[in-house]
Design a protein around this motif. Structure first.
Motif, short mmCIF file in Angstrom:
data_model
loop_
_atom_site.label_atom_id
_atom_site.label_comp_id
_atom_site.label_asym_id
_atom_site.label_seq_id
_atom_site.Cartn_x
_atom_site.Cartn_y
_atom_site.Cartn_z
N LYS A 97 -8.69 -84.23 46.85
CA LYS A 97 -7.36 -84.38 47.45
C LYS A 97 -6.67 -85.67 47.04
O LYS A 97 -5.61 -86.00 47.55
CB LYS A 97 -7.48 -84.31 48.98
N SER A 98 -7.27 -86.40 46.11
CA SER A 98 -6.69 -87.66 45.63
C SER A 98 -5.86 -87.36 44.38
O SER A 98 -6.40 -87.25 43.27
CB SER A 98 -7.79 -88.67 45.30
N ASP A 99 -4.56 -87.21 44.57
CA ASP A 99 -3.72 -86.87 43.43
C ASP A 99 -3.37 -88.11 42.63
O ASP A 99 -3.74 -89.24 42.97
CB ASP A 99 -2.46 -86.14 43.89
N ALA A 100 -2.64 -87.90 41.55
CA ALA A 100 -2.29 -89.01 40.67
C ALA A 100 -1.47 -90.06 41.40
O ALA A 100 -1.61 -91.26 41.15
CB ALA A 100 -1.53 -88.49 39.46
N ALA A 101 -0.63 -89.63 42.33
CA ALA A 101 0.20 -90.58 43.07
C ALA A 101 -0.65 -91.51 43.93
O ALA A 101 -0.35 -92.71 44.03
CB ALA A 101 1.20 -89.82 43.95
N LEU A 102 -1.71 -90.98 44.53
CA LEU A 102 -2.61 -91.83 45.32
C LEU A 102 -3.30 -92.86 44.43
O LEU A 102 -3.37 -94.04 44.78
CB LEU A 102 -3.64 -90.96 46.04
N PHE A 103 -3.80 -92.42 43.28
CA PHE A 103 -4.44 -93.35 42.36
C PHE A 103 -3.46 -94.43 41.91
O PHE A 103 -3.81 -95.61 41.83
CB PHE A 103 -5.03 -92.62 41.16
N ARG A 104 -2.22 -94.04 41.64
CA ARG A 104 -1.22 -95.03 41.21
C ARG A 104 -0.92 -96.03 42.33
O ARG A 104 -0.79 -97.23 42.07
CB ARG A 104 0.06 -94.33 40.78
N ARG A 105 -0.80 -95.54 43.56
CA ARG A 105 -0.54 -96.45 44.68
C ARG A 105 -1.65 -97.47 44.82
O ARG A 105 -1.40 -98.67 45.00
CB ARG A 105 -0.37 -95.68 45.99
N MET A 106 -2.88 -97.02 44.75
CA MET A 106 -4.02 -97.93 44.91
C MET A 106 -4.11 -98.92 43.74
O MET A 106 -4.40 -100.10 43.93
CB MET A 106 -5.32 -97.14 45.06
N MET A 107 -3.86 -98.43 42.53
CA MET A 107 -3.89 -99.33 41.38
C MET A 107 -2.72 -100.31 41.43
O MET A 107 -2.89 -101.50 41.11
CB MET A 107 -3.85 -98.53 40.08
N ASP A 108 -1.55 -99.85 41.85
CA ASP A 108 -0.38 -100.72 41.87
C ASP A 108 -0.57 -101.91 42.79
O ASP A 108 -0.26 -103.05 42.42
CB ASP A 108 0.86 -99.93 42.30
N VAL A 109 -1.07 -101.69 43.99
CA VAL A 109 -1.18 -102.80 44.94
C VAL A 109 -2.48 -103.58 44.76
O VAL A 109 -2.47 -104.82 44.79
CB VAL A 109 -1.03 -102.30 46.40
N ASN A 110 -3.59 -102.91 44.54
CA ASN A 110 -4.89 -103.59 44.52
C ASN A 110 -5.26 -104.17 43.16
O ASN A 110 -6.10 -105.08 43.09
CB ASN A 110 -5.99 -102.63 44.98
#
Length: 253
Positions: A97-110
């Motif tokens: 359930k972890s789509d590309a948008a979730l991965f991008r959000r986590m990479m963007d901030v963290n």
């Protein structure tokens, strides 16, 4: 008590609450001139009003231009000697359930938030006689946890950055390290506990036990313990410590 040399200027990102707030408080207490960086103006003003920080600048760390402008504003008051890249966020979901948008959000901030902060502060820091960069990562950057694959991937990336940059800067007086807390007693974790209680019907003590089951001490880490480690890394006595990812996690590895 760790002594910081010559009232250094420290910028703490994500300083409005939790671990960041405690780091700012203890850095101020140790004699640093602290600038808090965050998104919420009212919360940052409160830090200054209560003596947690001396001043603040506003920026979302995912916005490179905003971070550059904020660091420039902070440095205009006093050159930056210490950067604590603390801003971060966590979201949980199964990998399916972890789509590309979730991965991008986590990479963007963290991850990219760390990159933006360091890139904005480092050039001028290299001209200073003393420099410290500390990234607040996570035990998720040292191992895997189920249902947080995007978050763990971003924290692994942050630690890889720390290790590589430390080697590039080894011939300077700038050290680069990561501090990796386990589950810490903050409002962010309180939200996770509420979710566990709501979904499982467990009481708070059982929810805490679920979060801390990997911690041999069986407890949440306190923000003070994390801040103490950061403060030590910023002191003169830690000048030979660089490229490290230090777990503050009750023995969890």
């Amino acid at each position: 008590m760790v002594e910081l040399p010559n009232s250094p200027h420290a910028v703490v990102t994500g300083a409005a609450r939790g671990i960041g707030r405690q780091i700012a408080l203890q850095m101020t207490g140790a004699g640093a001139v602290v600038t808090a960086l965050g998104r919420q103006t009212a919360a940052l003003e409160d830090l200054v009003a209560h003596g947690v920080a001396h001043s603040y600048v506003t920026a979302d760390v995912t916005d490179q231009a905003a971070v550059v402008a904020a660091m420039r504003e902070a440095a205009a008051r006093q050159p930056i000697d210490i950067l604590i890249a603390n801003a971060g966020a966590a979201e949980s979901a199964s990998f399916a359930k972890s789509d590309a948008a979730l991965f991008r959000r986590m990479m963007d901030v963290n991850f990219m938030g760390v990159v933006h902060s360091i890139q904005a502060a480092l050039p001028a820091m290299r001209e200073r006689p003393f420099g410290r960069i500390v990234v607040i990562a996570s035990t998720a950057g040292l191992k895997g946890y189920a249902y947080v694959s995007a978050y763990a991937a971003a924290k692994h990336a942050a630690i890889g950055l720390v290790r590589s940059l430390a080697l590039e800067l080894a011939s300077t007086r700038i050290t680069v390290n990561a501090v990796c807390p386990g589950f810490t007693d903050t409002d962010l974790v309180a939200g996770s506990l509420d979710t566990i209680m709501k979904k499982t019907g467990r009481d708070r003590s059982a929810a805490v036990a679920e979060l801390t089951k990997h911690n041999p001490q069986g407890r949440l880490i306190s923000p003070t313990e994390v801040a103490d480690t950061v403060l030590w890394l910023c002191g003169e006595g830690a000048g030979a410590v660089t490229g490290q990812a230090i777990a503050v996690a009750g023995g969890e590895i």
